[in-house]
Write a protein that holds these residues in place. Sequence first.
Motif, short mmCIF file in Angstrom:
data_model
loop_
_atom_site.label_atom_id
_atom_site.label_comp_id
_atom_site.label_asym_id
_atom_site.label_seq_id
_atom_site.Cartn_x
_atom_site.Cartn_y
_atom_site.Cartn_z
N THR A 166 23.20 -16.60 -4.11
CA THR A 166 21.79 -16.25 -4.17
C THR A 166 21.11 -17.02 -5.31
O THR A 166 21.75 -17.70 -6.10
CB THR A 166 21.62 -14.75 -4.37
N TYR A 167 19.79 -16.87 -5.39
CA TYR A 167 19.00 -17.63 -6.37
C TYR A 167 19.42 -17.33 -7.80
O TYR A 167 19.27 -18.17 -8.69
CB TYR A 167 17.51 -17.32 -6.18
N ARG A 218 16.40 -18.90 0.84
CA ARG A 218 15.19 -19.70 0.66
C ARG A 218 14.43 -19.07 -0.49
O ARG A 218 13.86 -18.00 -0.33
CB ARG A 218 14.35 -19.75 1.93
N GLY A 219 14.46 -19.73 -1.66
CA GLY A 219 13.90 -19.10 -2.85
C GLY A 219 14.71 -17.87 -3.19
O GLY A 219 15.94 -17.91 -3.21
N SER A 245 14.91 -10.06 -2.26
CA SER A 245 16.01 -10.22 -3.22
C SER A 245 16.82 -8.95 -3.42
O SER A 245 17.90 -9.00 -4.00
CB SER A 245 15.45 -10.69 -4.57
N MET A 246 16.32 -7.80 -2.90
CA MET A 246 17.06 -6.55 -2.98
C MET A 246 17.55 -6.10 -1.60
O MET A 246 17.99 -4.97 -1.43
CB MET A 246 16.21 -5.46 -3.62
N GLY A 247 17.48 -7.01 -0.62
CA GLY A 247 18.01 -6.71 0.70
C GLY A 247 17.07 -5.97 1.62
O GLY A 247 17.48 -5.58 2.72
N ASN A 271 11.88 -29.24 4.66
CA ASN A 271 10.65 -28.47 4.87
C ASN A 271 10.90 -26.96 4.91
O ASN A 271 10.20 -26.23 5.61
CB ASN A 271 9.94 -28.91 6.15
N ASN A 272 11.95 -26.50 4.19
CA ASN A 272 12.28 -25.07 4.10
C ASN A 272 12.64 -24.46 5.44
O ASN A 272 12.54 -23.24 5.62
CB ASN A 272 11.11 -24.28 3.48
#
Length: 275
Positions: A166-167, A218-219, A245-247, A271-272
Amino acid sequence: AQSILALPDSGFLLSGFSNGFAPNNDYNAYIIRTNFSGDTLWTRSIGSNVWDFIYSSSLLNDGNIILSGFSNQSNNGLTAGWIFMLSPSGQLLLDRRIEIPGMNIYLNRILSSPDGSLYACGYSQSIATQKESGCLFHLNNTADTIWSYFSDAQLGDARFNGLTKTYDGNLALCGYRIENGHTDKDIIAIAIDTNGYQIWSKIFSTSGDEYFNSISTRGDSVICAGTTNSFGGGQYDFYVAALDSMGNFLHGSTFGGAQDEIPFNLIPITNNGFA
């Protein structure tokens, strides 16, 4: 092929299994190395005199390639998680088994880390109860176990199919669970820190059958791909969903026709986007 890996020279490594090259028609790992145009540079059949399967591959910092799956060759007579390493020219550099007393171990994904360590996920099966648990192993660069994580029995039978960083440097996994007393699969997504402790766990349940096979980022969002028969255009349809980010669920889309469509890999592109 179960896995395709893009290599630094713009070539590819395709890996899976075949019963066309081993004695007694046993399945062995089969690897094909190609150039950018798809021309074969070399092939390897690797395994034992019993069934051996490969499902995932990852590129290491030194240019070598690590692969994972499972093998019916083990010291305890059970199915073992199987990890081996190849050089860019196909030389076998490492051949290891993950064996746990009283358990079959199946590895679905492997991921290399910048520090040289490895993460491999899949599921275990208890010989005594036949219950399945999602499992994650953190391994050093010679595939010795540093720590392991197993899903809570309260989830029911569970399998981890997808794994990504993850990020924030932690790990996210996806797959499915079958609740005790039920038959339909429910999607699960779980985040684990680099010490093996659970950060969050999410279950997405409907009246039908759905599961995730692959996961990416992605991010700070997590992107998962799998299949569902609860909604969409046909029977089983591609299902792609974004989590925060917390699911927590952000949005999802289905793709498909009147028959079954099941994706196994989600690959980030420019392009993401994803393929």
